[in-house]
Design an enzyme around this catalytic site. Structure first.
Site, PDB file in Angstrom:
ATOM      1  N   HIS A 101      89.705  34.879 -20.428  1.00 51.15           N
ATOM      2  CA  HIS A 101      89.319  34.403 -19.092  1.00 51.15           C
ATOM      3  C   HIS A 101      87.925  34.886 -18.682  1.00 51.15           C
ATOM      4  O   HIS A 101      87.379  34.456 -17.677  1.00 51.15           O
ATOM      5  CB  HIS A 101      90.371  34.769 -18.033  1.00 51.15           C
ATOM      6  CG  HIS A 101      90.303  36.176 -17.555  1.00 51.15           C
ATOM      7  ND1 HIS A 101      91.183  37.146 -17.970  1.00 51.15           N
ATOM      8  CD2 HIS A 101      89.468  36.784 -16.688  1.00 51.15           C
ATOM      9  CE1 HIS A 101      90.879  38.296 -17.374  1.00 51.15           C
ATOM     10  NE2 HIS A 101      89.842  38.087 -16.581  1.00 51.15           N
ATOM     11  N   ASP A 116      95.495  35.518 -23.444  1.00 48.98           N
ATOM     12  CA  ASP A 116      94.210  35.874 -22.826  1.00 48.98           C
ATOM     13  C   ASP A 116      93.445  36.829 -23.754  1.00 48.98           C
ATOM     14  O   ASP A 116      93.371  38.035 -23.523  1.00 48.98           O
ATOM     15  CB  ASP A 116      94.471  36.528 -21.459  1.00 48.98           C
ATOM     16  CG  ASP A 116      93.210  36.643 -20.623  1.00 48.98           C
ATOM     17  OD1 ASP A 116      92.152  36.152 -21.068  1.00 48.98           O
ATOM     18  OD2 ASP A 116      93.280  37.219 -19.522  1.00 48.98           O
ATOM     19  N   SER A 166      88.061  43.330 -16.509  1.00 48.18           N
ATOM     20  CA  SER A 166      88.718  42.402 -17.418  1.00 48.18           C
ATOM     21  C   SER A 166      88.170  42.543 -18.819  1.00 48.18           C
ATOM     22  O   SER A 166      86.973  42.745 -18.985  1.00 48.18           O
ATOM     23  CB  SER A 166      88.436  40.984 -16.984  1.00 48.18           C
ATOM     24  OG  SER A 166      89.297  40.654 -15.961  1.00 48.18           O
TER      25      SER A 166
END
Length: 255
Positions: free
Chosen positions: A67, A116, A211
């Site tokens: 992502h 992901d 992230s």
């Protein structure tokens, strides 16, 4: 109303990169004590960059979250900074390497954040030294023991338009949570490919890691920071590394 409050956060299925928050209740890491850590920066336009964490798994590959590759970023140039501690300084340990190609998982789903995971193939091989070294991967399908103690690190950003407080690498220790905790908060939690971390009772282990950053347990790469609640309180969800070992081997095969 209590039940309602518990269910509300499912509306906020927010990748932790959307505001690439900082690690809350953590501490500054000892400089270069995590030599596998990478800072990933994509120039979206003259004024706009997206930032993520990542980690070195081979001299020519960095792993991050799928992502982190925002929609529409297509061929936007991406660089990886290895060997950093304080991003405000041009430290002599830093190696800045262009990304040659991005290899997101073919079945990555932007809605559920399933799969992901994304490999970044580097233009040049990283030079290994005390500040730059890859991390070991777990055996395929390795399962963490309940209550396993792990840690996660990231560069503490608090949002795109806000003053950036910590440019030094931050880290926090986390305990594995019961999968039921994540199932309660996140409709799309999948225990075979995701790990649930962070104790709901302790704020210290609450965090929004950058992230794409790495969850380390006993010196092995066990998870990639994927998503969490809008409030930043635990638990949060990680991509389960051990579920993707065959995928990684295939994609990193010497071409």
């Amino acid at each position: 109303t209590m039940l309602l409050l518990l269910l509300l956060p499912t509306a906020f299925l927010l990748p932790l990169g959307a505001q690439a928050g900082d690690i809350i209740g953590g501490r500054e890491a000892r400089p270069h004590s995590r030599p596998y850590m990478a800072f990933v920066e994509t120039k979206m336009g003259p004024e706009s960059t997206t930032e993520c964490g990542g980690f070195l798994v081979r001299e020519d590959f960095v792993l991050t979250a799928a992502h982190c590759d925002e929609e529409g970023s297509g061929d936007a140039p991406t660089v990886v900074i290895l060997g950093a501690h304080d991003l405000n300084q041009k430290e002599r340990t830093q190696q800045e390497i262009q990304v040659r190609r991005k290899i997101p998982h073919e079945d990555f789903d932007r809605t559920t954040l399933e799969n992901d995971i994304m490999l970044l193939q580097l233009e040049l091989r990283a030079e290994w030294n005390n500040a730059v070294k890859p991390i070991r991967l777990p055996p395929a399908n390795f399962l963490l023991k309940p209550e396993a103690t792990c840690s996660v690190a990231g560069w503490g950003r608090t949002g795109v338009h806000m003053v950036r407080p910590a440019t030094k690498l931050q880290e926090v220790t986390l305990k594995m949570a019961d999968d039921k905790q994540c199932e309660l908060f996140f409709d799309s939690f999948n225990r075979t490919s995701m790990v649930c971390m962070g104790n709901i009772k302790t704020k210290q282990s609450s965090f929004k890691g950058d992230s794409g950053g790495l969850l380390v347990c006993n010196g092995l790469a066990q998870g990639i920071v994927s998503y969490g609640k809008d409030s930043g309180l635990p638990p949060a969800v990680y991509t389960r590394m051990s579920a993707f070992i065959p995928w990684l081997r295939k994609k990193m095969g010497r071409e």
